[in-house]
Design a protein around this motif. Structure first.
Motif, PDB file in Angstrom:
ATOM      1  N   THR A 217       0.922  -1.087   0.062  1.00 54.85           N
ATOM      2  CA  THR A 217       0.026   0.048   0.158  1.00 54.85           C
ATOM      3  C   THR A 217       0.863   1.321  -0.038  1.00 54.85           C
ATOM      4  O   THR A 217       0.364   2.108  -0.546  1.00 54.85           O
ATOM      5  CB  THR A 217      -0.897  -0.058   1.224  1.00 54.85           C
ATOM      6  N   VAL A 220       1.899   1.810  -3.603  1.00 55.47           N
ATOM      7  CA  VAL A 220       0.934   2.259  -4.305  1.00 55.47           C
ATOM      8  C   VAL A 220       0.717   3.825  -4.336  1.00 55.47           C
ATOM      9  O   VAL A 220       0.408   4.588  -5.117  1.00 55.47           O
ATOM     10  CB  VAL A 220      -0.651   1.472  -3.940  1.00 55.47           C
ATOM     11  N   TYR A 227       0.628   2.079  -8.855  1.00 55.52           N
ATOM     12  CA  TYR A 227      -0.790   2.553  -8.492  1.00 55.52           C
ATOM     13  C   TYR A 227      -1.654   2.217  -9.717  1.00 55.52           C
ATOM     14  O   TYR A 227      -2.469   1.233  -9.482  1.00 55.52           O
ATOM     15  CB  TYR A 227      -0.873   4.038  -8.305  1.00 55.52           C
ATOM     16  N   TYR A 302     -12.362   5.843   2.169  1.00 51.85           N
ATOM     17  CA  TYR A 302     -12.348   5.014   0.898  1.00 51.85           C
ATOM     18  C   TYR A 302     -14.083   5.188   0.250  1.00 51.85           C
ATOM     19  O   TYR A 302     -14.482   4.951  -0.740  1.00 51.85           O
ATOM     20  CB  TYR A 302     -12.131   3.710   1.193  1.00 51.85           C
ATOM     21  N   ILE A 336      -8.332   0.454  -4.729  1.00 56.15           N
ATOM     22  CA  ILE A 336      -7.741   1.381  -4.806  1.00 56.15           C
ATOM     23  C   ILE A 336      -8.073   2.481  -3.956  1.00 56.15           C
ATOM     24  O   ILE A 336      -7.019   3.148  -3.195  1.00 56.15           O
ATOM     25  CB  ILE A 336      -7.732   2.108  -6.105  1.00 56.15           C
ATOM     26  N   ASN A 339      -6.935   2.181   0.093  1.00 49.52           N
ATOM     27  CA  ASN A 339      -5.359   1.937  -0.031  1.00 49.52           C
ATOM     28  C   ASN A 339      -4.896   2.407   1.148  1.00 49.52           C
ATOM     29  O   ASN A 339      -4.157   1.783   2.176  1.00 49.52           O
ATOM     30  CB  ASN A 339      -4.665   2.550  -1.334  1.00 49.52           C
ATOM     31  N   HIS A 343      -3.500   1.107   4.822  1.00 52.64           N
ATOM     32  CA  HIS A 343      -2.177   1.253   5.083  1.00 52.64           C
ATOM     33  C   HIS A 343      -2.089   1.676   6.595  1.00 52.64           C
ATOM     34  O   HIS A 343      -1.070   1.288   7.289  1.00 52.64           O
ATOM     35  CB  HIS A 343      -1.631   2.491   4.204  1.00 52.64           C
TER      36      HIS A 343
END
Length: 392
Positions: A217, A220, A227, A302, A336, A339, A343
């Motif tokens: 992560t 990314v 990514y 998210y 995504i 992420n 993390h």
């Protein structure tokens, strides 16, 4: 044939051990700093909640001041700087005006205002203080951004290789060694070298899966190509970058004294009644649309809804990006978008944050035990030899 196969396995293991050792020595200090600062950053919101009284006000049965007035007041407090966005919270929360500029150096300040009167409450430099210090260390080792961020990014990428090679080296050659690799089997006669070896191998095994997740992560966020690949491999078919559509109407239906975005947040507050906060982004020019980020969960990013509106008519516009309404997000889009929350462990609530804290802390111990392991093997003390007396 068996001898040849054994030699090939031995040579392969030796090569992987060399790679593991070299990458570990190169990145050890960086990974230690990144891991320690990372575990401290995890509980930033919880720690700051003990001294953030300035973020709250006494609620009233009044409308919030308009977005245009907020802009005017904030720009008088911090002139000649760019407003990134205005965050509207609940009725008992102050309005936060975020100023952000990346060039020539990062400028990241917040101004807190009374949402009813517009009175100034406090100005905060988000780059300063304890967590500002921690973030600079985590992202760039307190070095200039152009240097430090690259060192951190490539060190985290190498950490992925270190963890994978470490798992290969950990794998026992026979069944007898499984127990030894899964637990600390120490007694009063166990030497410190054996204990250090176990700390490195056993701890490394148990944190490897989540350590890989933290490193993945992190990559990314660090690399655009990483990514993009992660999104496409997950099955993504949208534009993985942030796209703000242009307004569709070229005419202005509001006077300059009363821009259309003044009506936007009150309308959204009526529609999204369960939202935690709304972040309004003023249009950058006469053609771009208005972006509003609707936060649906406290402490999570998210599942936010990214909404776009024509700056003249307030007609809602669609985007081709993954950053739109959460209900329209597909599996790859959600992966995504999750992420950052993954993390820092926020995806799992307070339990997830505790796990992220412990894993990050244990990851910080691996470079230390690894260096001690290397030092002990490289600089062995010569064995003592018994000397016999010489007869005269």
């Amino acid at each position: 044939m068996k001898t040849i196969k054994k030699n090939k396995k031995a040579n392969r293991r030796k090569t992987i051990l060399q790679l593991h050792k070299i990458l570990g020595l190169i990145t050890g200090v960086v990974l230690f700093i990144v891991s320690i600062t990372g575990c401290l950053w995890v509980f930033k919101d919880e720690i700051e909640s003990f001294y953030d009284d300035y973020k709250y006000v006494t609620p009233r049965h009044e409308d919030f001041i308009t977005a245009s007035n907020i802009k005017k007041i904030a720009e008088e407090i911090i002139p000649n700087k760019t407003i990134h966005g205005v965050i509207y919270g609940q009725s008992n929360e102050a309005i936060e005006v975020v100023f952000y500029e990346a060039e020539p150096e990062i400028f990241y300040h917040s101004v807190f205002l009374d949402p009813y009167s517009g009175d100034f409450i406090k100005r905060v430099n988000n780059n300063s203080g304890f967590f500002g210090f921690i973030l600079k260390g985590h992202l760039r080792l307190w070095l200039p951004d152009a240097i430090g961020s690259r060192v951190v990014s490539y060190s985290v990428l190498m950490f992925l290789i270190i963890m994978i090679s470490g798992l290969f080296l950990w794998w026992p050659r026979n069944k007898k060694n499984w127990r030894q690799r899964l637990k600390f089997d120490w007694n009063s006669k166990t030497r410190w070298k054996r204990k250090n070896f176990d700390l490195h191998t056993v701890t490394g095994f148990y944190v490897s899966s989540l350590g890989l997740l933290l490193a993945f992560t992190g990559c990314v966020m660090a690399f655009n190509w990483f990514y993009f690949i992660a999104y496409k491999v997950s099955g993504g078919d949208k534009a993985p970058q942030f796209i703000i559509p242009n307004s569709t109407q070229s005419y202005v239906i509001e006077s300059e004294d009363e821009p259309a975005y003044n009506k936007l947040v009150p309308l959204l507050q009526q529609k999204y009644t369960n939202a935690v906060s709304y972040e309004l982004h003023y249009p950058e020019n006469d053609t771009t649309s208005i972006l509003v980020e609707v936060s649906n969960s406290k402490g999570l990013y998210y599942n936010m809804d990214y909404l776009f509106f024509d700056q003249n008519t307030l007609q809602e516009l669609e985007t081709t990006s993954i950053y739109g309404k959460y209900k329209d997000a597909k599996f790859a889009d959600k992966v995504i978008r999750m992420n950052y929350d993954i993390h820092i462990g926020a995806i799992g609530g307070i339990i997830g944050k505790i796990i992220a804290f412990l894993v990050s802390l244990l990851c910080a111990s691996l470079p230390v035990s690894g260096v001690l392991l290397w030092y002990g093997r490289t600089y062995k003390k010569p064995k003592k030899t018994s000397q016999q007396g010489v007869l005269v």
